[in-house]
Design a protein around this motif. Sequence first.
Motif, short mmCIF file in Angstrom:
data_model
loop_
_atom_site.label_atom_id
_atom_site.label_comp_id
_atom_site.label_asym_id
_atom_site.label_seq_id
_atom_site.Cartn_x
_atom_site.Cartn_y
_atom_site.Cartn_z
N VAL A 250 0.85 -1.19 0.00
CA VAL A 250 0.00 0.00 0.00
C VAL A 250 0.88 1.24 0.00
O VAL A 250 2.08 1.17 0.29
CB VAL A 250 -0.93 0.05 1.24
CG1 VAL A 250 -1.90 -1.12 1.24
CG2 VAL A 250 -0.12 0.07 2.52
N THR B 159 -5.17 -6.81 3.74
CA THR B 159 -5.81 -7.58 2.67
C THR B 159 -4.86 -8.47 1.90
O THR B 159 -5.29 -9.34 1.15
CB THR B 159 -6.53 -6.62 1.69
OG1 THR B 159 -7.41 -7.36 0.86
CG2 THR B 159 -5.53 -5.85 0.84
N THR C 140 -6.58 0.71 -6.31
CA THR C 140 -7.16 1.19 -5.05
C THR C 140 -6.23 1.01 -3.85
O THR C 140 -6.44 1.61 -2.80
CB THR C 140 -8.49 0.47 -4.75
OG1 THR C 140 -8.27 -0.95 -4.75
CG2 THR C 140 -9.53 0.83 -5.81
N LEU C 141 -5.20 0.17 -4.00
CA LEU C 141 -4.22 0.00 -2.92
C LEU C 141 -3.04 0.95 -3.07
O LEU C 141 -2.22 1.07 -2.15
CB LEU C 141 -3.72 -1.45 -2.88
CG LEU C 141 -4.76 -2.53 -2.56
CD1 LEU C 141 -4.10 -3.90 -2.55
CD2 LEU C 141 -5.45 -2.26 -1.24
N ASP D 267 -7.12 -2.00 3.83
CA ASP D 267 -6.08 -2.14 2.81
C ASP D 267 -4.80 -2.71 3.38
O ASP D 267 -4.06 -3.43 2.70
CB ASP D 267 -5.78 -0.78 2.16
CG ASP D 267 -6.92 -0.29 1.29
OD1 ASP D 267 -7.84 -1.08 1.03
OD2 ASP D 267 -6.88 0.89 0.88
N THR E 69 -10.38 -7.66 -0.99
CA THR E 69 -9.98 -8.05 -2.35
C THR E 69 -10.47 -9.45 -2.71
O THR E 69 -10.34 -9.88 -3.86
CB THR E 69 -8.44 -8.02 -2.47
OG1 THR E 69 -7.86 -8.79 -1.39
CG2 THR E 69 -7.93 -6.59 -2.41
N PRO F 132 -3.53 4.66 4.08
CA PRO F 132 -4.48 3.82 3.34
C PRO F 132 -5.66 3.48 4.25
O PRO F 132 -5.63 3.75 5.46
CB PRO F 132 -3.66 2.57 3.03
CG PRO F 132 -2.68 2.49 4.16
CD PRO F 132 -2.34 3.92 4.51
#
Length: 244
Positions: A33, A45, A184-185, A42, A112, A38
Amino acid sequence: MCNGLHIFPICVVLVSLTTFCVTYILSVWRKDVNPVLPYISDTGTTPYESCLFSFFLNLSAIGAFCTMYIRYRWVRLVSHEERSLRCYNILGLLLGWLSALGLGLVANFQETNLKGVHMTGAAMTIGCGILYMYLQTVLSYKMADTLSLSRVRLLMAIFCTLTATSFLIATVVAKSLRSSTTDTLHWETSEKGYAAHVTAAVSEWLTCIVFLLFFTTFVQDFKRTTASLSFHINTIAEGEGIKV
């Protein structure tokens, strides 16, 4: 007799916050990340962080489950089963347990992998958790708890409401602005919606931290509480057998 019940809320806070910090450090170190705040999920995950995230948050969920039950029994004893408080107390316990169950879903279903289940768990944890805070505040005022403690609980509940609302709005804005190619990470500062993403992340961290700290308001009450556990064994007298 069992003393030291105050260790339950303390452990919930320490284990949860330590888990968030450790998984954040690991995920940043492994470049899973971006380091600029974050989302909490996140950081838990991707393996190996997800393993620690799941294991320790499961412990936190169990600790929260126990803490909320002890609080429920404490209110029953202090209020002498007063009818006007019984409904608030039972509803608070149910909402608290739903929040703890939601934390378990967040821990075991990574965003995820099964995002729908993960988001449902997050909504349960935060939504039911905030309602639980308000109900405990109401109980505090009705039982004439220390005024300063009641006010602290109220302020924490209001603060979490504001930050959770900010998180929800900022998340929707960030999602609507980001492009289809956005990782998105790993949000980049040049991407649209980046400011909204950071706002949502900050709001989420603040909401979770204050919600966890809410448990520390039970510590003084639990310190002067003891619990007892008894076992009763029914024996079969000699000569008695199982008749066929």
